[in-house]
Each structure stands twice: as C-alpha cells, then as structure tokens.
Design a protein around this motif. Structure first.
Motif, mmCIF file in Angstrom:
data_model
loop_
_atom_site.group_PDB
_atom_site.id
_atom_site.type_symbol
_atom_site.label_atom_id
_atom_site.label_comp_id
_atom_site.label_asym_id
_atom_site.label_seq_id
_atom_site.Cartn_x
_atom_site.Cartn_y
_atom_site.Cartn_z
ATOM 1 N N ALA A 294 0.829 -1.200 0.000
ATOM 2 C CA ALA A 294 0.000 0.000 0.000
ATOM 3 C C ALA A 294 0.867 1.256 0.000
ATOM 4 C CB ALA A 294 -0.940 -0.002 1.204
ATOM 5 N N ALA A 295 2.010 1.196 0.645
ATOM 6 C CA ALA A 295 2.907 2.352 0.673
ATOM 7 C C ALA A 295 3.441 2.654 -0.723
ATOM 8 C CB ALA A 295 4.056 2.098 1.647
ATOM 9 N N VAL A 296 3.716 1.618 -1.492
ATOM 10 C CA VAL A 296 4.197 1.806 -2.864
ATOM 11 C C VAL A 296 3.105 2.442 -3.714
ATOM 12 C CG1 VAL A 296 4.990 0.605 -4.932
ATOM 13 C CG2 VAL A 296 5.848 -0.090 -2.698
ATOM 14 N N VAL B 201 0.628 4.366 -2.670
ATOM 15 C CA VAL B 201 0.489 5.765 -2.240
ATOM 16 C C VAL B 201 1.626 6.605 -2.804
ATOM 17 C CG1 VAL B 201 0.541 7.291 -0.214
ATOM 18 C CG2 VAL B 201 -0.839 5.202 -0.177
ATOM 19 N N LEU B 202 2.824 6.060 -2.805
ATOM 20 C CA LEU B 202 3.979 6.771 -3.349
ATOM 21 C C LEU B 202 3.797 7.029 -4.849
ATOM 22 C CD1 LEU B 202 6.858 7.882 -2.951
ATOM 23 C CD2 LEU B 202 7.671 5.605 -3.560
ATOM 24 N N LEU B 203 3.339 6.041 -5.593
ATOM 25 C CA LEU B 203 3.140 6.213 -7.035
ATOM 26 C C LEU B 203 2.033 7.220 -7.335
ATOM 27 C CD1 LEU B 203 3.559 2.560 -8.327
ATOM 28 C CD2 LEU B 203 5.152 4.463 -8.547
ATOM 29 N N VAL B 204 0.967 7.206 -6.582
ATOM 30 C CA VAL B 204 -0.103 8.190 -6.760
ATOM 31 C C VAL B 204 0.416 9.588 -6.436
ATOM 32 C CG1 VAL B 204 -2.336 8.968 -5.857
ATOM 33 C CG2 VAL B 204 -1.986 6.562 -6.418
ATOM 34 N N GLY B 205 1.221 9.711 -5.395
ATOM 35 C CA GLY B 205 1.817 11.006 -5.051
ATOM 36 C C GLY B 205 2.730 11.526 -6.149
ATOM 37 N N ILE B 206 3.545 10.664 -6.718
ATOM 38 C CA ILE B 206 4.427 11.050 -7.817
ATOM 39 C C ILE B 206 3.611 11.494 -9.026
ATOM 40 C CG2 ILE B 206 6.090 10.158 -9.492
ATOM 41 C CD1 ILE B 206 7.252 8.461 -7.187
ATOM 42 N N PHE B 207 2.516 10.781 -9.304
ATOM 43 C CA PHE B 207 1.639 11.158 -10.411
ATOM 44 C C PHE B 207 1.065 12.557 -10.199
ATOM 45 C CE2 PHE B 207 -2.720 11.299 -12.087
ATOM 46 C CZ PHE B 207 -2.437 11.222 -13.435
ATOM 47 N N PHE B 208 0.574 12.849 -9.001
ATOM 48 C CA PHE B 208 0.005 14.169 -8.733
ATOM 49 C C PHE B 208 1.057 15.271 -8.787
ATOM 50 C CE2 PHE B 208 -3.654 11.867 -6.840
ATOM 51 C CZ PHE B 208 -4.631 12.445 -7.634
ATOM 52 N N ILE B 209 2.254 14.996 -8.333
ATOM 53 C CA ILE B 209 3.327 15.989 -8.422
ATOM 54 C C ILE B 209 3.662 16.272 -9.889
ATOM 55 C CG2 ILE B 209 5.801 16.355 -7.996
ATOM 56 C CD1 ILE B 209 5.365 14.894 -5.301
ATOM 57 N N TYR B 210 3.700 15.229 -10.711
ATOM 58 C CA TYR B 210 3.967 15.396 -12.133
ATOM 59 C C TYR B 210 2.889 16.253 -12.799
ATOM 60 C CZ TYR B 210 4.646 14.330 -17.043
ATOM 61 O OH TYR B 210 4.845 14.447 -18.395
ATOM 62 N N ILE B 211 1.623 15.948 -12.542
ATOM 63 C CA ILE B 211 0.513 16.711 -13.125
ATOM 64 C C ILE B 211 0.571 18.162 -12.646
ATOM 65 C CG2 ILE B 211 -2.009 16.972 -13.132
ATOM 66 C CD1 ILE B 211 -0.990 14.721 -14.915
ATOM 67 N N TYR B 212 0.863 18.370 -11.381
ATOM 68 C CA TYR B 212 0.945 19.733 -10.856
ATOM 69 C C TYR B 212 2.066 20.513 -11.528
ATOM 70 C CZ TYR B 212 1.506 23.630 -7.671
ATOM 71 O OH TYR B 212 1.622 24.887 -7.161
ATOM 72 N N ARG B 213 3.235 19.943 -11.651
ATOM 73 C CA ARG B 213 4.382 20.667 -12.231
ATOM 74 C C ARG B 213 4.242 20.926 -13.715
ATOM 75 N NH1 ARG B 213 10.321 19.516 -11.252
ATOM 76 N NH2 ARG B 213 10.350 21.538 -12.208
ATOM 77 N N HIS B 214 3.653 19.989 -14.459
ATOM 78 C CA HIS B 214 3.619 20.113 -15.911
ATOM 79 C C HIS B 214 2.321 20.664 -16.467
ATOM 80 C CE1 HIS B 214 7.063 17.429 -15.416
ATOM 81 N NE2 HIS B 214 7.513 18.083 -16.469
ATOM 82 N N TYR B 215 1.273 20.737 -15.655
ATOM 83 C CA TYR B 215 0.014 21.280 -16.160
ATOM 84 C C TYR B 215 -0.512 22.416 -15.290
ATOM 85 C CZ TYR B 215 -4.724 21.792 -17.778
ATOM 86 O OH TYR B 215 -5.879 22.329 -18.241
#
Length: 106
Positions: free
Chosen positions: A2-4, A6-20
């Motif tokens: 579950a930690a992995v 959550v980490l992958l979802v967090g990375i996805f949201f950071i990517y969307i925030y920075r690039h869009y």
C-alpha cells in the motif's frame, strides 16, 4: 504494498501539478496579455491499454512584447475554437511555447 501505491499516486500528482497546473496558474496570474488567433488544430489518436482515444491540440499565434510573432499551444482550449478564432491569451515571457485562454473575442 500500500505504501508503494500511495507513493506512485503522489508522484503522479506531483507530475501533473508541475507540468500542467503550475504553468496554467502562473500564466493566468502573472502572464502578459496578448491578442491572438487560432493558427491550427492538431488531431491525433493515442493508444493506451488497448484503447484508442482522440486528442486535439490547439495552437495560437500572437505578437510578443518585443514585436515578434510567436506560436504557442493552448493549455485550456474550448471546443468551440476553430482556426481563425480571435482570442485573448496570457503567456509567460520565459515559457512562450504555452498560453492560457482568458477570453474568446468573436
């Protein structure tokens, strides 16, 4: 496990925030206003997970502060736009390849 996830979802949201979202909000708040027109609409089909889905990219031409003609991709296009539509946009001087639609003029 579950930690992995959550980490992958967090990375996805950071990517969307920075690039869009960050360029969109920065241009909307701090961008330079300019009059523009839709120069072209690119349509393509993307393939993901065995499914095909169409994507459209809208490009606008505008004159920068130093008088040069520039073309940029709209980050927030509307479906009613066609080539030749007149718009008001905002763009950042350091990221002139993207623009944010603020108003449709015609």
């Amino acid at each position: 496990m579950a930690a992995v996830a959550v980490l992958l979802v967090g990375i996805f949201f950071i990517y969307i925030y920075r690039h869009y979202w960050l360029p969109l909000l920065s241009a909307r708040w701090y961008g330079i206003e300019a009059d523009a027109y839709v120069s072209r609409v690119e349509r393509e089909v993307r393939h993901a997970g065995g499914a095909d889905y169409p994507v459209q990219f809208y490009y606008v031409c505008f004159q920068t502060l130093n008088g040069l003609e520039n073309e940029a991709r709209l980050l927030n296009p509307k479906k009613a736009l066609v080539p030749g539509s007149r718009l008001r946009i905002r763009y950042l001087p350091d990221r002139q390849n993207t623009a944010v639609l603020t108003e449709i003029l015609n």
